[in-house]
Enzyme design. Structure first.
Site, PDB file in Angstrom:
ATOM      1  N   ASP A 177       5.487  -1.669  -3.003  1.00 40.07           N
ATOM      2  CA  ASP A 177       4.412  -1.053  -2.213  1.00 40.07           C
ATOM      3  C   ASP A 177       3.253  -0.696  -3.145  1.00 40.07           C
ATOM      4  O   ASP A 177       3.442  -0.198  -4.249  1.00 40.07           O
ATOM      5  CB  ASP A 177       4.941   0.208  -1.517  1.00 40.07           C
ATOM      6  CG  ASP A 177       4.022   0.674  -0.400  1.00 40.07           C
ATOM      7  OD1 ASP A 177       4.451   0.625   0.766  1.00 40.07           O
ATOM      8  OD2 ASP A 177       2.881   1.096  -0.691  1.00 40.07           O
ATOM      9  N   ILE A 178       2.045  -0.945  -2.676  1.00 35.74           N
ATOM     10  CA  ILE A 178       0.850  -0.710  -3.488  1.00 35.74           C
ATOM     11  C   ILE A 178       0.609   0.792  -3.703  1.00 35.74           C
ATOM     12  O   ILE A 178      -0.040   1.189  -4.682  1.00 35.74           O
ATOM     13  CB  ILE A 178      -0.373  -1.380  -2.821  1.00 35.74           C
ATOM     14  CG1 ILE A 178      -1.442  -1.701  -3.840  1.00 35.74           C
ATOM     15  CG2 ILE A 178      -0.941  -0.551  -1.682  1.00 35.74           C
ATOM     16  CD1 ILE A 178      -2.509  -2.659  -3.344  1.00 35.74           C
ATOM     17  N   ASN A 220       8.758   1.833  10.299  1.00 37.56           N
ATOM     18  CA  ASN A 220       7.858   2.514  11.226  1.00 37.56           C
ATOM     19  C   ASN A 220       7.430   1.521  12.298  1.00 37.56           C
ATOM     20  O   ASN A 220       7.169   0.359  12.000  1.00 37.56           O
ATOM     21  CB  ASN A 220       6.629   3.026  10.474  1.00 37.56           C
ATOM     22  CG  ASN A 220       6.996   4.028   9.391  1.00 37.56           C
ATOM     23  OD1 ASN A 220       7.853   4.876   9.598  1.00 37.56           O
ATOM     24  ND2 ASN A 220       6.361   3.921   8.238  1.00 37.56           N
ATOM     25  N   GLU A 237       1.249   1.326   9.979  1.00 36.94           N
ATOM     26  CA  GLU A 237      -0.125   0.951   9.615  1.00 36.94           C
ATOM     27  C   GLU A 237      -0.322  -0.561   9.622  1.00 36.94           C
ATOM     28  O   GLU A 237      -1.375  -1.051  10.014  1.00 36.94           O
ATOM     29  CB  GLU A 237      -0.456   1.475   8.217  1.00 36.94           C
ATOM     30  CG  GLU A 237      -0.706   2.976   8.180  1.00 36.94           C
ATOM     31  CD  GLU A 237      -0.846   3.487   6.768  1.00 36.94           C
ATOM     32  OE1 GLU A 237      -1.112   2.681   5.851  1.00 36.94           O
ATOM     33  OE2 GLU A 237      -0.659   4.702   6.585  1.00 36.94           O
ATOM     34  N   VAL A 238       0.665  -1.269   9.116  1.00 40.81           N
ATOM     35  CA  VAL A 238       0.534  -2.730   9.020  1.00 40.81           C
ATOM     36  C   VAL A 238       1.390  -3.374  10.118  1.00 40.81           C
ATOM     37  O   VAL A 238       2.610  -3.208  10.144  1.00 40.81           O
ATOM     38  CB  VAL A 238       0.976  -3.237   7.627  1.00 40.81           C
ATOM     39  CG1 VAL A 238       0.814  -4.749   7.547  1.00 40.81           C
ATOM     40  CG2 VAL A 238       0.187  -2.540   6.527  1.00 40.81           C
ATOM     41  N   HIS A 263       8.284  -4.530   8.863  1.00 40.33           N
ATOM     42  CA  HIS A 263       8.695  -4.364   7.466  1.00 40.33           C
ATOM     43  C   HIS A 263       9.665  -3.210   7.326  1.00 40.33           C
ATOM     44  O   HIS A 263       9.647  -2.261   8.104  1.00 40.33           O
ATOM     45  CB  HIS A 263       7.486  -4.150   6.552  1.00 40.33           C
ATOM     46  CG  HIS A 263       6.572  -3.048   6.974  1.00 40.33           C
ATOM     47  ND1 HIS A 263       5.646  -3.204   7.988  1.00 40.33           N
ATOM     48  CD2 HIS A 263       6.433  -1.772   6.551  1.00 40.33           C
ATOM     49  CE1 HIS A 263       4.974  -2.079   8.149  1.00 40.33           C
ATOM     50  NE2 HIS A 263       5.444  -1.177   7.299  1.00 40.33           N
ATOM     51  N   HIS A 311      10.885  -0.334   4.564  1.00 40.18           N
ATOM     52  CA  HIS A 311      10.619   0.357   3.301  1.00 40.18           C
ATOM     53  C   HIS A 311      11.956   0.652   2.643  1.00 40.18           C
ATOM     54  O   HIS A 311      12.860   1.178   3.295  1.00 40.18           O
ATOM     55  CB  HIS A 311       9.935   1.709   3.537  1.00 40.18           C
ATOM     56  CG  HIS A 311       8.579   1.640   4.170  1.00 40.18           C
ATOM     57  ND1 HIS A 311       7.424   1.855   3.457  1.00 40.18           N
ATOM     58  CD2 HIS A 311       8.193   1.402   5.452  1.00 40.18           C
ATOM     59  CE1 HIS A 311       6.382   1.767   4.277  1.00 40.18           C
ATOM     60  NE2 HIS A 311       6.818   1.485   5.492  1.00 40.18           N
TER      61      HIS A 311
HETATM   62  P1  5GP Z   1       3.605   1.359   7.401  1.00 38.93           P
HETATM   63  O1  5GP Z   1       2.851   2.648   7.479  1.00 38.93           O
HETATM   64  O2  5GP Z   1       2.941   0.268   8.204  1.00 38.93           O
HETATM   65  O3  5GP Z   1       5.060   1.512   7.685  1.00 38.93           O
HETATM   66  O4  5GP Z   1       3.567   0.932   5.873  1.00 38.93           O
HETATM   67  C1  5GP Z   1       2.647   0.051   5.325  1.00 38.93           C
HETATM   68  C2  5GP Z   1       2.819   0.093   3.831  1.00 38.93           C
HETATM   69  O5  5GP Z   1       2.125  -0.992   3.276  1.00 38.93           O
HETATM   70  C3  5GP Z   1       2.259   1.372   3.177  1.00 38.93           C
HETATM   71  O6  5GP Z   1       3.303   2.026   2.478  1.00 38.93           O
HETATM   72  C4  5GP Z   1       1.173   0.840   2.248  1.00 38.93           C
HETATM   73  O7  5GP Z   1       1.101   1.538   1.032  1.00 38.93           O
HETATM   74  C5  5GP Z   1       1.578  -0.609   2.044  1.00 38.93           C
HETATM   75  N1  5GP Z   1       0.469  -1.508   1.787  1.00 38.93           N
HETATM   76  C6  5GP Z   1      -0.716  -1.562   2.456  1.00 38.93           C
HETATM   77  N2  5GP Z   1      -1.505  -2.533   1.954  1.00 38.93           N
HETATM   78  C7  5GP Z   1      -0.792  -3.102   0.948  1.00 38.93           C
HETATM   79  C8  5GP Z   1      -1.078  -4.186   0.035  1.00 38.93           C
HETATM   80  O8  5GP Z   1      -2.131  -4.811   0.074  1.00 38.93           O
HETATM   81  N3  5GP Z   1      -0.109  -4.503  -0.862  1.00 38.93           N
HETATM   82  C9  5GP Z   1       1.090  -3.824  -0.913  1.00 38.93           C
HETATM   83  N4  5GP Z   1       1.951  -4.213  -1.844  1.00 38.93           N
HETATM   84  N5  5GP Z   1       1.377  -2.817  -0.084  1.00 38.93           N
HETATM   85  C10 5GP Z   1       0.454  -2.467   0.837  1.00 38.93           C
END
Ligand code: 5GP
Length: 116
Positions: free
Chosen positions: A32-33, A90, A98-99, A103, A105
């Site tokens: 994760d970034i 999530n 968010e994405v 996925h 984690h």
């Molecule tokens: P969500 O909130 O959708 O469950 O988690 C999305 C995750 O993607 C977040 O933890 C965020 O830090 C990670 N993320 C967002 N953009 C990028 C990216 O460009 N590269 C990587 N490696 N992780 C990302």
């Protein structure tokens, strides 16, 4: 409808780089970034699907099984089974996703706070 321009779709198309942990024909795991723990890896199926529910509902059993076997393979690779880890997925607005590409984690490396 699946957004082909979400960030993970771009990572899968190699338009955006990622720090890869493991990849096979069906899944990709990368760091994760913005890590929320000492170890924070994301796992995604290569199949376009927005959420856990969509993944389960539209993917065949072989691919579902393959993805979750790969999660365990990564847990082994990271050597985090003994000390423990947390798996999170999530989904949607209430889940804080968010994405919009399904996925998982994988959080580890220290005691993870929050949910009990
Ligand atoms: P969500 O909130 O959708 O469950 O988690 C999305 C995750 O993607 C977040 O933890 C965020 O830090 C990670 N993320 C967002 N953009 C990028 C990216 O460009 N590269 C990587 N490696 N992780 C990302």
């Amino acid at each position: 409808m699946y957004d082909k321009n979400n960030i993970f779709a771009k990572i899968l198309r190699e338009e955006i780089p990622c720090d890869k942990v493991y990849e096979d024909e069906f899944s990709l795991f990368f760091y994760d970034i913005s890590p929320q723990a000492k170890v924070h890896v994301l796992g995604i199926p290569k199949f376009p699907c927005r959420s856990f529910s969509e993944f389960i509902n539209i993917t065949n059993n072989e691919n579902i099984s393959s993805f979750f076997k790969s999660v365990q393979l990564v847990i082994n690779k990271l050597n985090i089974e003994e000390d423990g880890y947390r798996l999170i997925t999530n989904s949607g607005i209430n889940g804080g996703q968010e994405v919009p590409h399904f996925h998982v984690h994988i959080l580890a490396g220290e005691k993870i706070g929050g949910l009990r």
